[in-house]
Design a protein around this motif. Sequence first.
Motif, PDB file in Angstrom:
ATOM      1  N   ALA A 119       1.028  -0.945  -0.166  1.00 10.73           N
ATOM      2  CA  ALA A 119      -0.069  -0.135   0.041  1.00 10.73           C
ATOM      3  C   ALA A 119       1.003   1.434   0.023  1.00 10.73           C
ATOM      4  N   LEU A 120       1.313   1.180   0.716  1.00 12.17           N
ATOM      5  CA  LEU A 120       2.932   1.962   0.554  1.00 12.17           C
ATOM      6  C   LEU A 120       3.714   2.889  -0.829  1.00 12.17           C
ATOM      7  N   VAL A 121       3.838   1.458  -1.313  1.00 10.88           N
ATOM      8  CA  VAL A 121       4.152   1.899  -2.402  1.00 10.88           C
ATOM      9  C   VAL A 121       3.996   2.372  -3.153  1.00 10.88           C
ATOM     10  N   MET A 122       2.647   1.684  -3.627  1.00 14.81           N
ATOM     11  CA  MET A 122       0.736   2.383  -4.568  1.00 14.81           C
ATOM     12  C   MET A 122       1.158   3.723  -4.307  1.00 14.81           C
ATOM     13  N   SER A 123       0.462   3.927  -3.230  1.00 13.77           N
ATOM     14  CA  SER A 123       0.579   5.671  -2.562  1.00 13.77           C
ATOM     15  C   SER A 123       1.707   6.053  -2.869  1.00 13.77           C
ATOM     16  N   VAL A 124       2.767   6.035  -3.175  1.00 12.42           N
ATOM     17  CA  VAL A 124       3.906   6.679  -3.409  1.00 12.42           C
ATOM     18  C   VAL A 124       3.983   6.808  -4.851  1.00 12.42           C
ATOM     19  N   GLN A 125       3.407   5.563  -5.510  1.00  7.55           N
ATOM     20  CA  GLN A 125       3.526   5.680  -6.992  1.00  7.55           C
ATOM     21  C   GLN A 125       2.381   6.874  -8.048  1.00  7.55           C
ATOM     22  N   ALA A 126       1.219   6.620  -6.643  1.00 10.88           N
ATOM     23  CA  ALA A 126       0.573   7.195  -7.183  1.00 10.88           C
ATOM     24  C   ALA A 126       0.786   8.479  -7.018  1.00 10.88           C
ATOM     25  N   ASN A 127       0.794   9.633  -5.954  1.00  7.72           N
ATOM     26  CA  ASN A 127       1.479  10.629  -5.569  1.00  7.72           C
ATOM     27  C   ASN A 127       2.037  11.048  -6.734  1.00  7.72           C
ATOM     28  N   LEU A 128       3.574  10.510  -7.675  1.00  7.02           N
ATOM     29  CA  LEU A 128       4.607  10.949  -7.658  1.00  7.02           C
ATOM     30  C   LEU A 128       3.606  11.112  -9.582  1.00  7.02           C
ATOM     31  N   LEU A 129       2.811  10.359  -9.593  1.00  4.80           N
ATOM     32  CA  LEU A 129       2.330  10.201 -10.762  1.00  4.80           C
ATOM     33  C   LEU A 129       1.779  11.780 -11.032  1.00  4.80           C
ATOM     34  N   SER A 130       0.755  11.654 -10.209  1.00  5.20           N
ATOM     35  CA  SER A 130       0.065  13.155 -10.027  1.00  5.20           C
ATOM     36  C   SER A 130       0.906  14.484  -9.798  1.00  5.20           C
ATOM     37  N   ALA A 131       2.179  13.891  -9.715  1.00  2.04           N
ATOM     38  CA  ALA A 131       2.888  15.479  -9.182  1.00  2.04           C
ATOM     39  C   ALA A 131       3.723  15.682 -10.799  1.00  2.04           C
ATOM     40  N   PHE A 132       3.950  14.438 -11.351  1.00  7.68           N
ATOM     41  CA  PHE A 132       4.035  14.386 -13.018  1.00  7.68           C
ATOM     42  C   PHE A 132       3.546  15.022 -13.562  1.00  7.68           C
ATOM     43  N   GLN A 133       1.872  14.499 -14.076  1.00  9.80           N
ATOM     44  CA  GLN A 133       1.121  15.030 -14.183  1.00  9.80           C
ATOM     45  C   GLN A 133       0.766  16.382 -13.893  1.00  9.80           C
ATOM     46  N   ALA A 134       1.119  16.740 -13.186  1.00  2.64           N
ATOM     47  CA  ALA A 134       0.717  18.793 -12.620  1.00  2.64           C
ATOM     48  C   ALA A 134       1.147  19.149 -13.328  1.00  2.64           C
ATOM     49  N   GLY A 135       2.737  18.562 -13.498  1.00  4.78           N
ATOM     50  CA  GLY A 135       4.271  19.143 -14.070  1.00  4.78           C
ATOM     51  C   GLY A 135       3.750  19.550 -15.560  1.00  4.78           C
ATOM     52  N   GLN A 136       3.319  18.094 -15.549  1.00  4.99           N
ATOM     53  CA  GLN A 136       3.160  18.652 -17.451  1.00  4.99           C
ATOM     54  C   GLN A 136       1.718  18.843 -17.489  1.00  4.99           C
ATOM     55  N   ALA A 137       1.541  19.759 -16.804  1.00  7.10           N
ATOM     56  CA  ALA A 137       0.101  20.011 -17.178  1.00  7.10           C
ATOM     57  C   ALA A 137       0.673  22.131 -17.193  1.00  7.10           C
ATOM     58  N   VAL A 138       1.451  22.088 -16.376  1.00  7.64           N
ATOM     59  CA  VAL A 138       1.965  23.650 -16.003  1.00  7.64           C
ATOM     60  C   VAL A 138       2.292  23.969 -17.148  1.00  7.64           C
ATOM     61  N   GLY A 139       3.339  22.978 -17.744  1.00 14.01           N
ATOM     62  CA  GLY A 139       4.821  22.755 -18.789  1.00 14.01           C
ATOM     63  C   GLY A 139       3.812  22.988 -19.941  1.00 14.01           C
ATOM     64  N   ALA A 140       2.712  23.055 -19.935  1.00 17.40           N
ATOM     65  CA  ALA A 140       1.941  22.663 -21.289  1.00 17.40           C
ATOM     66  C   ALA A 140       0.901  23.961 -21.320  1.00 17.40           C
ATOM     67  N   SER A 141       1.222  24.781 -20.425  1.00 19.35           N
ATOM     68  CA  SER A 141       0.695  26.199 -20.582  1.00 19.35           C
ATOM     69  C   SER A 141       0.946  27.265 -21.453  1.00 19.35           C
ATOM     70  N   PRO A 142       0.567  27.648 -21.668  1.00 20.59           N
ATOM     71  CA  PRO A 142       0.881  28.468 -22.514  1.00 20.59           C
ATOM     72  C   PRO A 142       2.131  30.034 -21.938  1.00 20.59           C
ATOM     73  N   ARG A 143       1.456  30.204 -20.232  1.00 16.31           N
ATOM     74  CA  ARG A 143       2.221  30.935 -19.855  1.00 16.31           C
ATOM     75  C   ARG A 143       2.924  30.232 -19.095  1.00 16.31           C
ATOM     76  N   ALA A 144       3.687  29.687 -19.041  1.00 14.82           N
ATOM     77  CA  ALA A 144       4.748  28.821 -18.629  1.00 14.82           C
ATOM     78  C   ALA A 144       6.342  29.215 -18.558  1.00 14.82           C
ATOM     79  N   PRO A 145       6.788  29.802 -17.898  1.00 11.92           N
ATOM     80  CA  PRO A 145       8.362  30.203 -18.707  1.00 11.92           C
ATOM     81  C   PRO A 145       8.587  28.889 -18.945  1.00 11.92           C
ATOM     82  N   ARG A 146       9.778  29.475 -20.006  1.00 17.61           N
ATOM     83  CA  ARG A 146      11.293  28.465 -20.744  1.00 17.61           C
ATOM     84  C   ARG A 146      12.228  28.501 -20.603  1.00 17.61           C
TER      85      ARG A 146
END
Length: 103
Positions: A76-103
Motif C-alpha cells: 500500500a505504501l509503494v502504491m500510494s507513493v507511485q500514485a503521488n509521483l504520477l499525479s505530481a508528474f501530470q501536474a508538472g506536464q500540465a503546467v509545462g503545457a500551459s501557454p504562460r509557463a516560462p521556458r
Amino acid sequence: MTREEMDARLEAAEARSETRFVELNSKLDRLGEILTGDQGFIAQMNALKAENKADNKATRWTVVITMITSILAAAALVMSVQANLLSAFQAGQAVGASPRAPR
C-alpha cells in the motif's frame, strides 16, 4: 564371649541391616512415585511440553498474520507513493503545457 552372645550380636546386626534395607527400599519406592506418578515429575514435564506446544502454535499464527499485514502495508505504501509521483508528474506536464509557463 559365649556362643549365645555372638548369635545375639549377629541377629542384632542382621536386624539393623534389614531395617536399613527396608528404609532404603521405601525411599526408592517414594522416589519412583515422585518421578513417574500421576502428579510426578515426568507427568508435569509432559504437561508443560504440551502447554508450550500450544503456545508455540499461537505464536506461529501471530507471526504469520503479522508478516502478511506487513507485506500488505508495504504494498500500500509503494502504491500510494507511485500514485503521488504520477499525479505530481501530470501536474508538472500540465503546467509545462500551459501557454504562460516560462521556458
